[in-house]
Design a protein around this motif. Structure first.
Motif, PDB file in Angstrom:
ATOM      1  N   LEU A  17     -68.104  32.578 -24.977  1.00 35.98           N
ATOM      2  CA  LEU A  17     -67.864  31.861 -26.234  1.00 35.98           C
ATOM      3  C   LEU A  17     -68.688  30.574 -26.324  1.00 35.98           C
ATOM      4  O   LEU A  17     -68.271  29.584 -26.900  1.00 35.98           O
ATOM      5  CB  LEU A  17     -66.379  31.575 -26.453  1.00 35.98           C
ATOM      6  CG  LEU A  17     -65.497  32.801 -26.624  1.00 35.98           C
ATOM      7  CD1 LEU A  17     -64.046  32.394 -26.810  1.00 35.98           C
ATOM      8  CD2 LEU A  17     -65.959  33.669 -27.779  1.00 35.98           C
ATOM      9  N   ARG A  18     -69.884  30.618 -25.741  1.00 32.83           N
ATOM     10  CA  ARG A  18     -70.840  29.516 -25.829  1.00 32.83           C
ATOM     11  C   ARG A  18     -72.013  29.974 -26.683  1.00 32.83           C
ATOM     12  O   ARG A  18     -72.330  31.157 -26.732  1.00 32.83           O
ATOM     13  CB  ARG A  18     -71.358  29.127 -24.442  1.00 32.83           C
ATOM     14  CG  ARG A  18     -70.306  28.620 -23.502  1.00 32.83           C
ATOM     15  CD  ARG A  18     -69.973  27.216 -23.819  1.00 32.83           C
ATOM     16  NE  ARG A  18     -68.964  26.701 -22.900  1.00 32.83           N
ATOM     17  CZ  ARG A  18     -68.556  25.466 -22.910  1.00 32.83           C
ATOM     18  NH1 ARG A  18     -69.063  24.597 -23.759  1.00 32.83           N
ATOM     19  NH2 ARG A  18     -67.638  25.060 -22.094  1.00 32.83           N
ATOM     20  N   PHE A  19     -72.683  29.025 -27.332  1.00 31.17           N
ATOM     21  CA  PHE A  19     -73.866  29.393 -28.108  1.00 31.17           C
ATOM     22  C   PHE A  19     -75.062  28.554 -27.710  1.00 31.17           C
ATOM     23  O   PHE A  19     -74.924  27.480 -27.133  1.00 31.17           O
ATOM     24  CB  PHE A  19     -73.610  29.319 -29.615  1.00 31.17           C
ATOM     25  CG  PHE A  19     -73.344  27.933 -30.144  1.00 31.17           C
ATOM     26  CD1 PHE A  19     -74.381  27.094 -30.498  1.00 31.17           C
ATOM     27  CD2 PHE A  19     -72.046  27.490 -30.313  1.00 31.17           C
ATOM     28  CE1 PHE A  19     -74.146  25.823 -31.002  1.00 31.17           C
ATOM     29  CE2 PHE A  19     -71.792  26.226 -30.825  1.00 31.17           C
ATOM     30  CZ  PHE A  19     -72.844  25.397 -31.164  1.00 31.17           C
ATOM     31  N   PHE A  20     -76.238  29.114 -27.987  1.00 34.22           N
ATOM     32  CA  PHE A  20     -77.518  28.528 -27.610  1.00 34.22           C
ATOM     33  C   PHE A  20     -78.441  28.560 -28.820  1.00 34.22           C
ATOM     34  O   PHE A  20     -78.322  29.453 -29.657  1.00 34.22           O
ATOM     35  CB  PHE A  20     -78.192  29.366 -26.513  1.00 34.22           C
ATOM     36  CG  PHE A  20     -77.346  29.579 -25.298  1.00 34.22           C
ATOM     37  CD1 PHE A  20     -77.484  28.758 -24.203  1.00 34.22           C
ATOM     38  CD2 PHE A  20     -76.417  30.599 -25.251  1.00 34.22           C
ATOM     39  CE1 PHE A  20     -76.708  28.949 -23.074  1.00 34.22           C
ATOM     40  CE2 PHE A  20     -75.635  30.800 -24.129  1.00 34.22           C
ATOM     41  CZ  PHE A  20     -75.779  29.975 -23.040  1.00 34.22           C
ATOM     42  N   PRO A  21     -79.410  27.647 -28.904  1.00 38.24           N
ATOM     43  CA  PRO A  21     -80.442  27.792 -29.934  1.00 38.24           C
ATOM     44  C   PRO A  21     -81.152  29.134 -29.722  1.00 38.24           C
ATOM     45  O   PRO A  21     -81.395  29.539 -28.583  1.00 38.24           O
ATOM     46  CB  PRO A  21     -81.390  26.621 -29.669  1.00 38.24           C
ATOM     47  CG  PRO A  21     -80.547  25.614 -28.937  1.00 38.24           C
ATOM     48  CD  PRO A  21     -79.583  26.421 -28.118  1.00 38.24           C
ATOM     49  N   ALA A  22     -81.463  29.830 -30.790  1.00 35.68           N
ATOM     50  CA  ALA A  22     -82.044  31.168 -30.689  1.00 35.68           C
ATOM     51  C   ALA A  22     -83.348  31.181 -29.898  1.00 35.68           C
ATOM     52  O   ALA A  22     -83.672  32.176 -29.255  1.00 35.68           O
ATOM     53  CB  ALA A  22     -82.264  31.751 -32.076  1.00 35.68           C
ATOM     54  N   ALA A  23     -84.096  30.093 -29.911  1.00 36.29           N
ATOM     55  CA  ALA A  23     -85.390  30.055 -29.231  1.00 36.29           C
ATOM     56  C   ALA A  23     -85.284  29.688 -27.748  1.00 36.29           C
ATOM     57  O   ALA A  23     -86.290  29.687 -27.048  1.00 36.29           O
ATOM     58  CB  ALA A  23     -86.306  29.055 -29.927  1.00 36.29           C
ATOM     59  N   SER A  24     -84.082  29.410 -27.246  1.00 38.37           N
ATOM     60  CA  SER A  24     -83.972  28.968 -25.856  1.00 38.37           C
ATOM     61  C   SER A  24     -84.103  30.129 -24.872  1.00 38.37           C
ATOM     62  O   SER A  24     -83.774  31.274 -25.181  1.00 38.37           O
ATOM     63  CB  SER A  24     -82.654  28.218 -25.627  1.00 38.37           C
ATOM     64  OG  SER A  24     -81.581  29.122 -25.649  1.00 38.37           O
ATOM     65  N   PRO A  51     -70.975  24.731 -27.958  1.00 40.31           N
ATOM     66  CA  PRO A  51     -72.360  24.676 -27.475  1.00 40.31           C
ATOM     67  C   PRO A  51     -72.407  24.858 -25.965  1.00 40.31           C
ATOM     68  O   PRO A  51     -71.486  24.463 -25.257  1.00 40.31           O
ATOM     69  CB  PRO A  51     -72.841  23.282 -27.868  1.00 40.31           C
ATOM     70  CG  PRO A  51     -71.684  22.564 -28.428  1.00 40.31           C
ATOM     71  CD  PRO A  51     -70.530  23.484 -28.547  1.00 40.31           C
ATOM     72  N   ALA A  52     -73.468  25.466 -25.481  1.00 43.86           N
ATOM     73  CA  ALA A  52     -73.659  25.595 -24.037  1.00 43.86           C
ATOM     74  C   ALA A  52     -73.678  24.204 -23.424  1.00 43.86           C
ATOM     75  O   ALA A  52     -74.176  23.258 -24.033  1.00 43.86           O
ATOM     76  CB  ALA A  52     -74.967  26.318 -23.756  1.00 43.86           C
ATOM     77  N   ARG A  53     -73.153  24.075 -22.242  1.00 42.93           N
ATOM     78  CA  ARG A  53     -73.011  22.756 -21.623  1.00 42.93           C
ATOM     79  C   ARG A  53     -74.335  22.044 -21.390  1.00 42.93           C
ATOM     80  O   ARG A  53     -74.422  20.835 -21.504  1.00 42.93           O
ATOM     81  CB  ARG A  53     -72.268  22.869 -20.302  1.00 42.93           C
ATOM     82  CG  ARG A  53     -70.849  23.303 -20.482  1.00 42.93           C
ATOM     83  CD  ARG A  53     -70.191  23.536 -19.143  1.00 42.93           C
ATOM     84  NE  ARG A  53     -68.947  24.247 -19.325  1.00 42.93           N
ATOM     85  CZ  ARG A  53     -67.763  23.710 -19.120  1.00 42.93           C
ATOM     86  NH1 ARG A  53     -67.669  22.472 -18.722  1.00 42.93           N
ATOM     87  NH2 ARG A  53     -66.681  24.419 -19.317  1.00 42.93           N
ATOM     88  N   HIS A  54     -75.367  22.777 -21.045  1.00 50.11           N
ATOM     89  CA  HIS A  54     -76.644  22.144 -20.703  1.00 50.11           C
ATOM     90  C   HIS A  54     -77.669  22.173 -21.836  1.00 50.11           C
ATOM     91  O   HIS A  54     -78.785  21.727 -21.658  1.00 50.11           O
ATOM     92  CB  HIS A  54     -77.231  22.813 -19.455  1.00 50.11           C
ATOM     93  CG  HIS A  54     -77.487  24.263 -19.640  1.00 50.11           C
ATOM     94  ND1 HIS A  54     -76.493  25.203 -19.610  1.00 50.11           N
ATOM     95  CD2 HIS A  54     -78.622  24.944 -19.894  1.00 50.11           C
ATOM     96  CE1 HIS A  54     -77.007  26.395 -19.821  1.00 50.11           C
ATOM     97  NE2 HIS A  54     -78.296  26.267 -20.000  1.00 50.11           N
ATOM     98  N   VAL A  55     -77.282  22.700 -22.995  1.00 49.55           N
ATOM     99  CA  VAL A  55     -78.199  22.763 -24.137  1.00 49.55           C
ATOM    100  C   VAL A  55     -77.550  22.051 -25.314  1.00 49.55           C
ATOM    101  O   VAL A  55     -76.485  22.438 -25.761  1.00 49.55           O
ATOM    102  CB  VAL A  55     -78.508  24.226 -24.538  1.00 49.55           C
ATOM    103  CG1 VAL A  55     -79.409  24.269 -25.755  1.00 49.55           C
ATOM    104  CG2 VAL A  55     -79.125  24.974 -23.383  1.00 49.55           C
ATOM    105  N   SER A  56     -78.177  21.017 -25.800  1.00 46.01           N
ATOM    106  CA  SER A  56     -77.627  20.291 -26.941  1.00 46.01           C
ATOM    107  C   SER A  56     -78.073  20.940 -28.250  1.00 46.01           C
ATOM    108  O   SER A  56     -79.261  21.165 -28.454  1.00 46.01           O
ATOM    109  CB  SER A  56     -78.099  18.840 -26.932  1.00 46.01           C
ATOM    110  OG  SER A  56     -77.649  18.187 -28.098  1.00 46.01           O
TER     111      SER A  56
END
Length: 64
Positions: A17-24, A51-56
């Protein structure tokens, strides 16, 4: 001064249930069956994803 705009698309992980920018790069590690596509940051939040913990998800403020 204009405010920075959030990125346009995100990929969520159904398991975490975390999300990331599509380009990461991290998106490549998510199994295709667990990927959830979100068109906006707000869509991801409203679906209950964090949001994913290490990606803002927030954009960098422009240098002044």
């Amino acid at each position: 001064l204009a405010q920075p705009v959030a990125l346009k698309s995100y990929i969520g992980n159904r398991e975490s249930l975390r999300f990331f920018p599509a380009a990461s790069q991290e998106v490549q590690r998510i199994k295709p069956r667990n990927r959830v596509h979100f068109g906006t940051l707000m869509d991801a939040f409203l679906a209950g994803y964090a949001p994913a913990r290490h990606v803002s998800p927030w954009p960098e403020a422009p240098a002044q």
